[in-house]
Design a protein around this motif. Structure first.
Motif, short mmCIF file in Angstrom:
data_model
loop_
_atom_site.label_atom_id
_atom_site.label_comp_id
_atom_site.label_asym_id
_atom_site.label_seq_id
_atom_site.Cartn_x
_atom_site.Cartn_y
_atom_site.Cartn_z
N ARG B 214 0.85 -1.19 0.00
CA ARG B 214 0.00 0.00 0.00
C ARG B 214 0.88 1.23 0.00
N PHE B 215 0.40 2.23 -0.69
CA PHE B 215 1.21 3.43 -0.85
C PHE B 215 0.45 4.65 -0.37
N GLU B 216 1.21 5.70 -0.22
CA GLU B 216 0.57 7.00 -0.07
C GLU B 216 0.59 7.60 -1.47
N ALA B 217 -0.54 8.03 -1.92
CA ALA B 217 -0.65 8.39 -3.33
C ALA B 217 0.26 9.57 -3.67
N ALA B 218 0.64 9.63 -4.92
CA ALA B 218 1.47 10.74 -5.37
C ALA B 218 0.66 12.03 -5.33
N VAL B 219 1.38 13.12 -5.18
CA VAL B 219 0.70 14.41 -5.10
C VAL B 219 1.22 15.29 -6.23
N MET B 220 0.31 15.89 -6.90
CA MET B 220 0.67 16.80 -7.99
C MET B 220 -0.16 18.06 -7.83
N GLU B 221 0.49 19.14 -7.62
CA GLU B 221 -0.18 20.43 -7.44
C GLU B 221 -1.26 20.33 -6.37
N GLY B 222 -0.89 19.69 -5.26
CA GLY B 222 -1.79 19.64 -4.12
C GLY B 222 -2.88 18.60 -4.23
N ARG B 223 -2.94 17.88 -5.31
CA ARG B 223 -4.01 16.88 -5.43
C ARG B 223 -3.39 15.51 -5.53
N ARG B 224 -4.11 14.52 -5.04
CA ARG B 224 -3.63 13.14 -5.16
C ARG B 224 -3.89 12.66 -6.58
N VAL B 225 -2.86 12.09 -7.17
CA VAL B 225 -3.01 11.62 -8.53
C VAL B 225 -2.46 10.21 -8.62
N ALA B 226 -2.84 9.55 -9.68
CA ALA B 226 -2.28 8.22 -9.93
C ALA B 226 -0.93 8.38 -10.62
N ALA B 227 -0.01 7.51 -10.28
CA ALA B 227 1.32 7.65 -10.87
C ALA B 227 1.93 6.29 -11.13
N TRP B 228 2.71 6.24 -12.16
CA TRP B 228 3.40 4.99 -12.48
C TRP B 228 4.69 4.89 -11.67
N VAL B 229 5.00 3.70 -11.25
CA VAL B 229 6.23 3.47 -10.49
C VAL B 229 6.96 2.32 -11.15
N VAL B 230 8.26 2.50 -11.32
CA VAL B 230 9.11 1.42 -11.82
C VAL B 230 10.12 1.12 -10.73
N THR B 231 10.19 -0.11 -10.35
CA THR B 231 11.16 -0.44 -9.29
C THR B 231 11.72 -1.83 -9.52
N PRO B 232 13.01 -1.99 -9.26
CA PRO B 232 13.59 -3.33 -9.33
C PRO B 232 13.45 -4.02 -7.98
N ILE B 233 13.26 -5.29 -8.01
CA ILE B 233 13.23 -6.06 -6.77
C ILE B 233 14.24 -7.18 -6.92
N ARG B 234 15.18 -7.22 -5.97
CA ARG B 234 16.24 -8.20 -6.05
C ARG B 234 15.91 -9.38 -5.17
N PHE B 235 16.32 -10.54 -5.61
CA PHE B 235 16.21 -11.74 -4.79
C PHE B 235 17.61 -12.24 -4.54
N GLN B 236 17.99 -12.24 -3.29
CA GLN B 236 19.32 -12.74 -2.94
C GLN B 236 19.18 -13.76 -1.85
N LEU B 237 19.97 -14.81 -1.97
CA LEU B 237 19.91 -15.85 -0.95
C LEU B 237 20.72 -15.44 0.24
N GLY B 238 20.34 -15.99 1.39
CA GLY B 238 20.90 -15.80 2.73
C GLY B 238 22.26 -15.16 2.82
N GLY B 239 22.97 -15.46 3.86
CA GLY B 239 24.24 -14.78 4.08
C GLY B 239 23.96 -13.36 4.44
N ASN B 240 24.61 -12.91 5.50
CA ASN B 240 24.31 -11.57 5.96
C ASN B 240 25.19 -10.60 5.21
#
Lengths: 199, 240
Positions: B214-240
């Protein structure tokens, strides 16, 4: 051995900066405790029976045996200053007694303070760890269990170390206080016996 | 004998304090050194007990080993364990498998990693390669790229994706780049995969996880708007 040492070091750093002063407190406290233990062992275990001690104190022709028991210290002190005048001898005897009495309690209050302070160090570490936890929560939200766990474990490790330093320290401080009381009692008795026989 | 006699003489003088305290002090240096040494030992002992009381830290590799044993036990009834990866939400592992780095990094680089695609409508979007892209959805009048809004969407609830069991067993690591639309209500929609490093391994888990974010919606000129997000998600195995 080396691995164990590194384990300890890693735990010291895991507890934040608080564990280093705590380790120092622990070191100082135990140095004081051992010094006192040696002191009382010499003083009480190798002591003369009181009758012999009184005889030796009054008869200046007898050579004193080597040793450092409580009675012997009083007698040595007294004999080396004795004047031969009855009234003067009494006050000299009292002065010798007072000097030894001061030595008996030396260092014990410091040990008690160090033992009492170490859980407070642990508490300080707890507060610090909780602050770290809340920082992580503010930064990454409550979803980051790992980050929060780091802060909480810091808090718990410091608390644990503080208590583990304090508990034996308090016990030893109590024991030393009792030893000092015992030595004081013995000193007082010897002093009273000597004073009665002075003339 | 002579030293003793000397001492006696000194003692009988009126300046007596040196005698008792002097010899006593000479010995007490040794006492202090010994006491400090013993204290060092005790201190080391006490602090050595701390790790022993806590016990060894639960290692990520330990968890993996436990899981793999479990899988072996489950193997004989052949058809059962196979469909396991698709239904990960049922068996939540006791510890999030996504490594520390990923969790810690995600909130920070989020903003820079949202790719500010300049608003050249349609052309730019359709130029992005890959069949996985859904056609740019007509999500109402107010749909922006993340780079254009005043305040980018911020994550409020972010559960880590579940590491697919097979990938973990085979030691596969990788990453997935996803793009999704954060609506004005903060719910991600239109989740689709842009790229995935080993293809067909992590996509399902990622989509499953993101639909729970869940997100807090993007704000554009004081109004909440829908926005596209691109994000990478990495999968790494254990080991600290």
């Amino acid at each position: 051995m080396m691995a164990g040492f590194q384990d300890i070091l890693s735990h010291l750093s895991a507890g934040g900066g608080i564990l280093w002063p705590l380790a120092l407190v622990c070191l100082l406290m135990w140095a004081g405790i051992f010094e006192r233990l040696f002191f009382f062992r010499r003083l009480l275990v190798k002591d003369l029976p009181p009758d012999t001690a009184v005889g030796m104190a009054l008869d200046s022709s007898r050579t004193l045996p080597c040793g450092e028991g409580l009675s012997l210290r009083l007698i040595q002190d007294f004999r080396s200053r004795r004047s031969g005048i009855c009234m003067l001898d009494r006050s000299i005897l009292r002065e010798c007694g007072l000097r030894i009495r001061r030595d008996l309690n030396r260092g014990i209050p410091q040990i008690q303070v160090l033992a009492a302070v170490s859980p407070l160090f642990g508490l300080l570490g707890t507060v610090k760890g909780m602050i770290v936890t809340f920082d992580v929560m503010a930064f990454a939200g409550t979803g980051d269990a790992r980050g929060m766990a780091a802060g909480i474990s810091e808090a718990l490790v410091t608390t644990q170390c503080g208590l583990m330093v304090a508990i034996p320290g308090i016990i030893m401080a109590m024991y030393l206080t009792r030893q000092a009381r015992r030595a004081t009692y013995r000193l007082d008795r010897l002093y009273a016996m000597l004073e009665r026989q002075l003339r | 004998m002579p030293p003793k006699a000397l001492k006696e003489k000194g003692g009988s003088a009126l300046l007596y304090p040196e005698k008792g305290s002097g010899s006593f002090f000479g010995r007490s240096v040794l006492v202090y050194v010994t006491a400090t040494g013993l204290a060092l030992l005790v201190t080391l002992g006490i602090f050595a007990m701390v790790p022993w009381m806590i016990g060894p830290p639960p290692d990520a590799s330990d968890l993996e080993r436990m899981v793999s044993v479990q899988l072996r036990d489950l193997r004989p009834p052949e058809p059962e364990p196979e469909p396991e990866p698709p239904k990960p939400p049922e068996e939540k592992p006791p510890e999030p498998d996504v490594p520390m780095e990923q969790i810690m990094q995600r909130p920070l680089p989020e903003v820079p990693q949202m790719e500010p695609i300049p608003f050249t409508p349609d052309l730019r979007l359709s130029a992005v390669p890959g069949p996985a892209i859904a056609p740019p959805p007509p999500a109402g009048p107010m749909t922006f790229e993340a780079g254009e809004v005043d305040v980018a969407p911020r994550t409020m609830v972010q559960t880590p994706p579940i590491y697919p069991f097979r990938a973990r067993r085979m030691g596969i690591e990788g990453w997935v780049r996803v793009r999704f639309l954060v609506g004005t209500d903060g719910v991600p929609r239109n989740i689709h995969v842009l790229e995935a490093d080993p293809e067909g391994v992590f996509e399902d888990a990622v989509i499953q996880a993101i639909s729970n974010w869940r997100f807090e919606a993007a704000v554009m000129e004081g109004r909440r708007v829908a926005a596209w997000v691109v994000t990478p998600i990495r999968f790494q195995l254990g080991g600290n």
